[in-house]
Design an enzyme around this catalytic site. Structure first.
Site, mmCIF file in Angstrom:
data_model
loop_
_atom_site.group_PDB
_atom_site.id
_atom_site.type_symbol
_atom_site.label_atom_id
_atom_site.label_comp_id
_atom_site.label_asym_id
_atom_site.label_seq_id
_atom_site.Cartn_x
_atom_site.Cartn_y
_atom_site.Cartn_z
ATOM 1 N N CYS A 195 0.838 -1.202 0.000
ATOM 2 C CA CYS A 195 0.000 0.000 0.000
ATOM 3 C C CYS A 195 0.870 1.247 0.000
ATOM 4 C CB CYS A 195 -0.934 -0.016 1.207
ATOM 5 S SG CYS A 195 -2.010 1.419 1.278
ATOM 6 N N CYS A 227 -0.437 4.104 2.072
ATOM 7 C CA CYS A 227 -0.261 3.958 3.529
ATOM 8 C C CYS A 227 1.188 4.216 3.928
ATOM 9 C CB CYS A 227 -0.596 2.552 3.995
ATOM 10 S SG CYS A 227 -1.979 1.803 3.175
ATOM 11 N N ASP A 228 2.125 3.685 3.153
ATOM 12 C CA ASP A 228 3.508 3.610 3.628
ATOM 13 C C ASP A 228 4.505 4.463 2.855
ATOM 14 O OD1 ASP A 228 2.691 1.750 5.539
ATOM 15 O OD2 ASP A 228 2.836 0.110 4.098
#
Ligand code: NDP
Length: 316
Positions: A140, A143-144
């Site tokens: 992701c 997300c990261d």
């Protein structure tokens, strides 16, 4: 050993936007729904940072925050939200049976499946090792990606997701190397052109991942092989992103429900009905096309309304 059997009107399996929305509607319709959250309460959105496209949040909201709000709203109307994992189902009779954590048996008049989908990984031992360590493997980018600002990363995949994520990473990272296993993209032209036209994205066609290299804690490089020339080389990188698609979480239903070859449950057109009466599906478990929080919520609403109408017709 089996505990006492519980009988309920409506079971909701899964706790993303689809499941919680089904909970809101089913509880307001006096169906006294029980919702099992599964192993990732809140679903995929809990691994997402900012959600900016869900209507009603003009300033955006984080994924985990939005899920807590949806959960609170479902609980407010009486949805019985429980921890637990549905490990087995039996839809062969008029009453649908499920088992929670292999033991507790529940008999349900209606079931709403909202089990979502999970990101796929390559399955390499080194990939899994650094994924589990939290050392630089992710599925992701949104997300990261933040953790790799001004660093060099590698992303594998050639679909719309991979292009979208590569482009997202290119705005944060100094360099993005994209590994495409064939000599063409699967992605739509517009998405592929976006990565082709981005200066700090290098695309390596016919290239596969051999191994994720690291120092035992953190990723330091990715060993790749050109599948035409067999030439192997290492690419320095601190992050390895996997964007090769998703797998719907539907394995436990495969003996009873119609699915496509990937495992997406097939719903009757324009409704949430499956091939089994009283079993309904919502969210990404049946949707490989839109896969949005708002569409999942919409189909969660449809499933609860369909379940309510099914119960009403049975009672009349
Ligand atoms: P896709 O299934 O479309 O693409 C998966 C990609 O991963 C393919 O290019 C595939 O390669 C590659 N791949 C699969 N396994 C491996 C492997 N073991 N090693 C290397 N590469 C691998 O998945 P997406 O998640 O990209 O998209 C799913 C759906 O969602 C699509 O319908 C897509 O259009 C849609 N979507 C739309 C978006 C948008 O319009 N904004 C954004 C994101 C998704 P190969 O091509 O060789 O099979």
């Amino acid at each position: 050993m089996s505990e006492t059997i519980e009988s309920i009107k409506c079971l909701i399996i899964g706790s993303g936007p689809a499941g919680y929305t089904a909970g809101i509607y089913a509880s307001r319709a006096n169906m006294f729904p029980v919702l099992y959250q599964g192993t990732q309460p809140g679903g995929q959105l809990t691994t997402t940072n900012e959600v900016e496209n869900f209507p009603g949040y003009p300033e955006g909201v984080t994924g985990p925050e939005m899920m807590l709000e949806l959960q609170a709203q479902a609980k407010r109307f009486g949805t019985d939200v429980r921890d637990g994992w549905i490990t087995k189902v039996d839809f062969s009779g008029p009453i649908h049976k499920v088992w929670v954590n292999e033991t507790k048996e529940i008999h349900c008049e209606t079931i709403i499946i909202s089990t979502g989908a999970s990101a796929k990984y390559l399955g390499l031992e080194s990939e899994q090792k650094y994924l589990k360590l939290g050392g630089g493997v992710s599925a992701c980018a949104v997300c990261d990606g933040f953790f790799y600002r001004n660093q060099e990363v590698v992303i594998v995949g050639a679909g719309d997701s991979a292009c979208e994520e590569a482009h997202y990473l290119s705005k944060l990272c100094s360099k993005v190397t994209m590994l495409v296993r064939r000599d063409v993209f699967r992605a739509s032209k517009i998405m592929a052109n976006r990565v082709i036209n981005t200066d700090n994205i290098e695309i390596l066609f016919n290239t596969e991942t051999e191994e994720v290299l690291g120092d035992g804690q953190l990723v330091t490089a990715v060993k790749v092989k050109n599948n035409k020339t067999n030439v192997v080389h290492d690419i320095a990188a601190t992050g390895f992103f996997v964007a090769i698609g998703h797998k719907p979480n539907t394995d436990i239903f495969k003996d009873f429900l119609e699915m496509d070859e990937t495992g997406y449950i097939i719903n009757r057109p324009g409704s949430s009905k499956t091939n089994v009466e009283g079993v309904f599906v919502s969210g990404d478990a049946a949707d490989h096309v839109y896969r949005q929080a708002v569409t999942a919520a919409g189909t969660g609403c449809m499933a609860a309304l369909d379940a309510e109408r099914y119960l009403a017709a049975k009672a009349s």
